[in-house]
Design a protein around this motif. Structure first.
Motif, PDB file in Angstrom:
ATOM      1  N   MET A 111      46.160  51.016  27.894  1.00 22.77           N
ATOM      2  CA  MET A 111      45.920  49.578  27.792  1.00 22.77           C
ATOM      3  C   MET A 111      44.603  49.239  28.484  1.00 22.77           C
ATOM      4  O   MET A 111      44.196  49.892  29.440  1.00 22.77           O
ATOM      5  CB  MET A 111      47.067  48.784  28.438  1.00 22.77           C
ATOM      6  N   ASN A 112      43.915  48.210  27.983  1.00 19.87           N
ATOM      7  CA  ASN A 112      42.709  47.701  28.630  1.00 19.87           C
ATOM      8  C   ASN A 112      43.095  46.811  29.796  1.00 19.87           C
ATOM      9  O   ASN A 112      44.254  46.474  29.991  1.00 19.87           O
ATOM     10  CB  ASN A 112      41.864  46.913  27.624  1.00 19.87           C
ATOM     11  N   ASP A 113      42.101  46.417  30.586  1.00 20.62           N
ATOM     12  CA  ASP A 113      42.414  45.480  31.662  1.00 20.62           C
ATOM     13  C   ASP A 113      42.866  44.150  31.056  1.00 20.62           C
ATOM     14  O   ASP A 113      42.525  43.807  29.921  1.00 20.62           O
ATOM     15  CB  ASP A 113      41.220  45.289  32.588  1.00 20.62           C
ATOM     16  N   VAL A 114      43.658  43.402  31.829  1.00 19.84           N
ATOM     17  CA  VAL A 114      44.317  42.212  31.290  1.00 19.84           C
ATOM     18  C   VAL A 114      43.322  41.148  30.846  1.00 19.84           C
ATOM     19  O   VAL A 114      43.562  40.431  29.864  1.00 19.84           O
ATOM     20  CB  VAL A 114      45.304  41.622  32.321  1.00 19.84           C
ATOM     21  N   LEU A 115      42.188  41.028  31.526  1.00 18.94           N
ATOM     22  CA  LEU A 115      41.215  40.003  31.152  1.00 18.94           C
ATOM     23  C   LEU A 115      40.548  40.337  29.824  1.00 18.94           C
ATOM     24  O   LEU A 115      40.324  39.444  28.998  1.00 18.94           O
ATOM     25  CB  LEU A 115      40.168  39.845  32.254  1.00 18.94           C
ATOM     26  N   ALA A 116      40.222  41.607  29.603  1.00 19.96           N
ATOM     27  CA  ALA A 116      39.597  42.000  28.336  1.00 19.96           C
ATOM     28  C   ALA A 116      40.507  41.670  27.158  1.00 19.96           C
ATOM     29  O   ALA A 116      40.057  41.145  26.130  1.00 19.96           O
ATOM     30  CB  ALA A 116      39.282  43.501  28.356  1.00 19.96           C
ATOM     31  N   HIS A 117      41.779  41.953  27.303  1.00 13.13           N
ATOM     32  CA  HIS A 117      42.732  41.634  26.245  1.00 13.13           C
ATOM     33  C   HIS A 117      42.799  40.124  26.024  1.00 13.13           C
ATOM     34  O   HIS A 117      42.787  39.647  24.879  1.00 13.13           O
ATOM     35  CB  HIS A 117      44.111  42.170  26.615  1.00 13.13           C
ATOM     36  N   ARG A 118      42.862  39.361  27.105  1.00  9.97           N
ATOM     37  CA  ARG A 118      42.989  37.912  26.993  1.00  9.97           C
ATOM     38  C   ARG A 118      41.743  37.290  26.382  1.00  9.97           C
ATOM     39  O   ARG A 118      41.819  36.357  25.554  1.00  9.97           O
ATOM     40  CB  ARG A 118      43.265  37.325  28.383  1.00  9.97           C
ATOM     41  N   ALA A 119      40.552  37.786  26.762  1.00 10.74           N
ATOM     42  CA  ALA A 119      39.305  37.230  26.233  1.00 10.74           C
ATOM     43  C   ALA A 119      39.196  37.429  24.728  1.00 10.74           C
ATOM     44  O   ALA A 119      38.611  36.604  24.026  1.00 10.74           O
ATOM     45  CB  ALA A 119      38.112  37.855  26.945  1.00 10.74           C
TER      46      ALA A 119
END
Length: 492
Positions: free
Chosen positions: A1-9
């Motif tokens: 999984m990517n970091d949570v911010l990258a996914h959210r952005a």
């Protein structure tokens, strides 16, 4: 999984990610993501690699949010450090954490330089030759890390109110599981705005930042300069930014209620860090404050159990049911589960429980059994599964052969209308082994003998405090935990 911010952005780039209540600045998820990318590139240029331990000596401010997400993007383990520590205390934490670098700010720069020889960078302009200004560093190319749930990403110190604090290693899976469990209890709405005045070197201050990014909601920051809680600024920010949630410790909530009504926009007031008095919960009920008393700790990535308002009002003192995925066992000295209503040590298991104490396998092994993590807290579960926390194993007082629960005594003291708060400890006594001592926050006209008379109606004779002192406020850590060694020394 990517970091949570990258996914959210990628999912909701235009949604509001962060509001700095002090300056009024706002960041969308796309803008915050770009800022985090620059920060991560600068850290990479400084030589911070995946797996490194990166120290954070920042108070509650947007730079701390960027650093948290940048560390996740780089794949390093972030170690937030208490900005209120002395250089000697800080030096010990830095050495034990094996830091590859340390990020500070103007107010913490001097202590950082004095405390350690690790490479230091500041988020502010600096005149010190030993300190690099982060914004002046070139941005290096780097490969964003792909995470698994078992990868360590945070290292936080325990409260350390007694003895030497330990370094708690939390994983990506711990953070995600905590966010999911909290969402089941508190609920999540698309327009939620979670205000956090808590310090980012404690899980209570970090949790809203991580959770908001996972949920796609907004974090509102009220600056905490390490010297105290700004009641007026927090009260204003709650209303100004239509906040729907806020994380507080009881002292903060009392001060906000003293300052005036809280806005109708609030869906939840997550109240933790210390026991909430019956009087405080009753004030919330009278004023329609949606208080959610919670019990948790660093080793459980924040919440273990949380009561919703109706439950808190009907059963004052409970911290409610355990969160989804969390199992709570109450065990006796032999390690056996006790029946409902019986008191014992609280043990917690589930996906939010920490991975280990860093570089301390003996402490890790001693803290865990087949029942999970042994919290050292004492309490019981009632017949409907609600959890009640009554004290600490190491705080039990034995006076003249009789066992005294400090929290039972403190509750009796708080039941007096003139008492705002109280802390109870055992003091050395040549005749009884220990005597009961109480440090009390109360109205000026209350005296010790009046308070003892009040207690005689509620406590056994051996439970009544023999030593009582009055103070303006109880000594607490930044997370709201009473500093019992300081209480004991004050009473001596």
């Amino acid at each position: 999984m990517n970091d949570v911010l990258a996914h959210r952005a990628r999912a909701t780039p235009d949604a509001t990610a962060l509001i700095d209540a002090g300056s009024g600045r706002e960041w969308s998820y796309a803008k915050l993501d770009a800022a985090v990318d620059r920060t991560a590139g600068r850290l990479a240029e400084l030589g911070i690699d995946p797996g490194d331990h990166l120290g954070c000596l920042l108070d509650t401010r947007p730079a701390a949010v960027r650093l948290l997400h940048a560390a996740l993007r780089l794949g390093c383990v972030l170690a937030p450090l208490n900005t209120r520590l002395t250089p000697s205390e800080l030096g010990g934490r830095i050495e034990r954490a094996d830091l590859a670098g340390l990020i500070c700010e103007a107010d913490t720069e001097a202590n950082a330089v004095e405390a350690s020889e690790v490479p230091i960078a500041s988020v502010n302009d600096t005149e010190r030759t030993e300190v690099t200004t982060l914004i002046d560093v070139e941005t290096a190319e780097f490969e964003p890390t792909t995470w698994s749930r078992d990868d360590p990403c945070l290292m936080l110190a325990t409260s350390g109110t007694t003895g030497r604090p330990k370094l708690v290693v939390l994983t990506v899976g711990n953070l995600v599981a905590s966010a999911v469990a909290s969402a089941f209890r508190l609920g999540v709405l698309p327009d939620d705005r979670w205000l956090s005045p808590l310090s980012v070197y404690h899980m209570g201050g970090l949790a809203p930042i991580v959770r908001s990014a996972l949920y796609g909601t907004t974090t509102v920051l009220v600056g905490n300069d390490g010297t105290g809680f700004d009641t007026a600024a927090t009260h204003h920010a709650l209303a100004e930014h239509d906040c729907t949630g806020v994380s507080l410790v009881p002292t903060m909530l009392r001060r906000l209620l003293d300052a005036g009504d809280l806005p109708d926009s609030l869906r939840f007031v997550l109240l933790g860090g210390a026991p909430a008095s019956t009087g405080l919960i009753e004030r919330c009920e009278r004023r329609n404050v949606p208080v959610h008393p919670t019990y948790g700790m660093t080793e459980t990535t924040s919440q273990v159990a949380t009561a919703r308002p109706d439950e808190a009002f009907a059963h004052s003192g409970t911290v409610g049911q355990p969160l989804v995925g969390t199992d709570v066992a109450v065990i006796d000295a032999a390690g056996e589960r006790v029946a409902p209503g019986e008191t014992g040590e609280i043990a917690v298991s589930g996906p939010t429980v920490f991975a280990s104490y860093y570089d301390d396998p003996d402490a890790t092994a001693a803290a865990v059994s087949e029942h999970g993590f042994h919290t050292g807290d004492v309490g019981y579960r009632d017949t409907e599964g609600r959890l009640w926390v009554t004290g600490r194993l190491d705080e039990q007082i034995v006076t003249g052969g009789e066992n005294v629960d400090p929290e039972v005594v403190a509750d009796a003291l708080r039941a007096h209308s003139a008492v705002d708060d109280a802390a109870v400890v055992g003091l050395d006594d040549p005749e009884w082994g220990e005597r009961v001592g109480a440090l009390v926050v109360a109205d000026d006209d209350l005296d010790a003998e009046t308070l003892r008379t009040h207690c005689r109606e509620r406590l056994a004779g051996f439970e009544i405090p023999r030593t009582i002192a009055f103070v303006d406020s109880l000594p607490r850590t930044a997370s709201g935990t009473v500093e019992r060694d300081v209480v004991r020394e004050t009473l001596r």
